[in-house]
Design a protein around this motif. Structure first.
Motif, mmCIF file in Angstrom:
data_model
loop_
_atom_site.group_PDB
_atom_site.id
_atom_site.type_symbol
_atom_site.label_atom_id
_atom_site.label_comp_id
_atom_site.label_asym_id
_atom_site.label_seq_id
_atom_site.Cartn_x
_atom_site.Cartn_y
_atom_site.Cartn_z
ATOM 1 N N ARG A 84 0.820 -1.214 0.000
ATOM 2 C CA ARG A 84 0.000 0.000 0.000
ATOM 3 C C ARG A 84 0.856 1.268 0.000
ATOM 4 O O ARG A 84 1.695 1.436 0.879
ATOM 5 C CB ARG A 84 -0.934 0.010 1.207
ATOM 6 N N ASP B 75 -3.039 12.977 9.820
ATOM 7 C CA ASP B 75 -3.869 12.025 10.562
ATOM 8 C C ASP B 75 -4.622 11.095 9.608
ATOM 9 O O ASP B 75 -4.770 9.894 9.885
ATOM 10 C CB ASP B 75 -4.861 12.770 11.451
ATOM 11 N N ASN C 56 -2.066 8.553 8.167
ATOM 12 C CA ASN C 56 -1.684 7.550 9.173
ATOM 13 C C ASN C 56 -2.807 6.568 9.466
ATOM 14 O O ASN C 56 -2.557 5.401 9.783
ATOM 15 C CB ASN C 56 -1.234 8.243 10.457
ATOM 16 N N SER C 57 -4.049 7.029 9.346
ATOM 17 C CA SER C 57 -5.178 6.130 9.615
ATOM 18 C C SER C 57 -5.284 5.004 8.601
ATOM 19 O O SER C 57 -5.918 3.976 8.866
ATOM 20 C CB SER C 57 -6.482 6.925 9.644
ATOM 21 N N THR C 58 -4.668 5.166 7.429
ATOM 22 C CA THR C 58 -4.722 4.114 6.406
ATOM 23 C C THR C 58 -3.642 3.052 6.607
ATOM 24 O O THR C 58 -3.633 2.041 5.897
ATOM 25 C CB THR C 58 -4.565 4.717 4.996
ATOM 26 N N GLN C 59 -2.705 3.308 7.513
ATOM 27 C CA GLN C 59 -1.603 2.390 7.816
ATOM 28 C C GLN C 59 -0.871 1.940 6.545
ATOM 29 O O GLN C 59 -0.788 0.748 6.234
ATOM 30 C CB GLN C 59 -2.124 1.170 8.592
ATOM 31 N N ASP D 148 2.186 1.228 3.740
ATOM 32 C CA ASP D 148 3.561 0.721 3.758
ATOM 33 C C ASP D 148 4.549 1.809 3.354
ATOM 34 O O ASP D 148 5.722 1.768 3.748
ATOM 35 C CB ASP D 148 3.691 -0.464 2.791
ATOM 36 N N LYS E 7 3.751 8.157 9.387
ATOM 37 C CA LYS E 7 4.220 6.831 9.769
ATOM 38 C C LYS E 7 3.969 5.837 8.634
ATOM 39 O O LYS E 7 2.844 5.718 8.153
ATOM 40 C CB LYS E 7 3.488 6.352 11.026
ATOM 41 N N ALA E 8 5.020 5.166 8.225
ATOM 42 C CA ALA E 8 4.915 4.119 7.201
ATOM 43 C C ALA E 8 6.120 3.197 7.354
ATOM 44 O O ALA E 8 7.224 3.662 7.670
ATOM 45 C CB ALA E 8 4.865 4.718 5.804
ATOM 46 N N ARG E 9 5.914 1.932 7.110
ATOM 47 C CA ARG E 9 6.968 0.939 7.303
ATOM 48 C C ARG E 9 8.219 1.271 6.506
ATOM 49 O O ARG E 9 9.350 1.176 7.000
ATOM 50 C CB ARG E 9 6.446 -0.439 6.906
#
Length: 430
Positions: free
Chosen positions: A210, A233, A236-239, A241, A268-270
């Motif tokens: 994603r 926000d 980040n809510s979609t989480q 990658d 934030k993302a991996r």
């Protein structure tokens, strides 16, 4: 060249003056019986609105003190949007006007006249009265009398006045409602759109990867830190990658807008967040903004590529950087890569798709168009770009164009709602 520019500028000014005179005439002159305060107020509102709009544009381009940009931006840019829809609504009223007038005329012709009321019975016996002298007999109402009889042609202007007021009121209500709803949509923040994109070279292990794509946030005198926080926000809510910020982040300097962009540090993302420049970065100090987003934790891709575990992610500068010697360099970003691997390219403008095709890119992610932002601006944006919004294929390369999260100029969108898109990559081997 100067003469041509002057003639074009004169033509543009002439069209604007004629359009605003027409708008004033329909909204104020035709809805009043005679010259007076209402007509003067209408002229002041229209002229004042354009003074604020021009002032907002000049202040932003000239780098005026930021407090002054903010003071002028809200009323000035909103007037730009309102004037567009006032003009469109008044033009639409030209269709309604004769229909409404005909309806009223037919209704008046078919409605029987009201019979005169019978005189009340006298309480006392009538006494003979001496006839009044002929010189004092009641006269037939004429041009100077207060109220014309129903058959008088003087009743027609009253009907026209009524029609003008109805049409003008409806036009004003429609324009204000449209701009109000479109502004609320922007300030409320972008919605999330999800799109699945199959890539032939993507390995099975990356199926469902994603990428959160956000473009055209346009932080500036109107959209500030609070709006940036909503965007962060939502992402980040979609989480995701990976986060891809594909240009036009700001409309202003780091000095003025650094605090507004600060929430980007919370992304934030991996596999991290990446950034490429848009044309508005080159109006705002691109080098300073590249350094600032790097400080906030984003990874700028300036004609560069990074090899992720399952595909290559590349980014090129916007074409506006060519004037500063910082334009897109596809050979540098893509020239020596392994073409057996899938490649995703971040490039702000859709017109860059043709170079992406030449370099074997599998998917290009772009923004820039705003989806037109203000209807019927989609017609102009669609003519200037190969894809206005959404996913399209060009040979073996796919192009996805986001409508963007924010807005430039008026903080208003009509017919082109803002979005953050989650691209889910699909492997054909899955």
């Amino acid at each position: 060249m100067v003469v041509v520019f002057a003639l074009v500028a004169l033509l543009v000014v002439g069209v604007l003056v004629a359009a605003n005179w027409y708008m004033w005439r329909r909204l104020f002159r035709d809805t009043t019986r005679s010259p007076g305060a209402v007509r003067r107020i209408g002229a002041a509102v229209i002229a004042g609105g354009w003074l604020l709009a021009v002032g907002a544009l000049v202040a932003e381009q000239a780098g005026a003190p930021f407090w002054l940009q903010r003071v002028l931006a809200w009323p000035g840019f909103l007037w730009l949007a309102l004037s567009i829809y006032l003009l469109l609504a008044v033009l639409a009223g030209e269709v309604v006007r004769p229909l409404l007038r005909r309806f009223l005329e037919r209704r008046a012709a078919t409605t029987p006249p009201k019979p005169p009321e019978a005189p009340e019975a006298p309480e006392t016996p009538e006494t003979p009265q001496t006839p009044e002298p002929a010189s004092e007999a009641p006269q037939t109402p004429g041009p100077g009398s207060g109220t014309p009889p129903p058959s008088s042609p003087l009743a027609l202007p009253s009907r026209r006045l009524f029609v003008s007021r109805v049409v003008a009121g409806a036009a004003a209500a429609a324009a204000v409602g449209t701009v109000g709803y479109g502004t609320y949509g922007v300030l409320n923040g972008p919605s999330v759109k999800r799109v699945t994109v199959p890539l032939a070279k993507l390995p099975r292990a990356a199926h469902g990867y994603r990428i959160a794509v956000v473009s055209d946030i346009h932080l500036g005198p109107v959209l500030g830190r609070g709006f940036a926080q909503k965007v962060v926000d939502t992402i980040n809510s979609t989480q995701p990658d990976l986060v891809a910020v594909v240009g036009d982040l700001v409309d202003g300097s780091v000095k003025d807008l650094g605090p507004a962009a600060a929430p980007l540090a919370q992304l934030k993302a991996r596999d991290g967040a990446y950034f490429v420049t848009g044309n508005h970065e080159y109006f705002s100090g691109a080098e300073e903004w590249v350094a600032e987003v790097r400080r906030l934790g984003l990874l700028p891709l300036e004609n560069a590529r990074t090899e992720l575990p399952h595909f290559d992610l590349a980014g090129v500068n916007d074409v506006a950087g060519e004037d500063e010697g910082q334009g897109p360099d596809y050979a540098k970003a893509l020239g020596d890569r392994d073409r057996s691997r899938a490649c995703v390219l971040l490039a702000h403008q859709p017109v860059q798709i043709h170079d992406a095709v030449d370099h074997g890119v599998d998917l290009q992610l772009s923004g820039h168009t705003h989806g037109g932002q203000l209807w019927p601006g989609n017609l102009i944006a669609g003519a200037a770009n190969p894809t206005l919004a959404g996913l399209e294929r060009y040979g073996d390369t796919q192009l996805y164009v986001s409508r963007g999260a924010g807005a430039w100029g008026p903080p208003t969108r009509v017919g082109a709602p803002s979005d953050i898109t989650v691209i889910e990559l699909a492997s054909r081997q899955a």
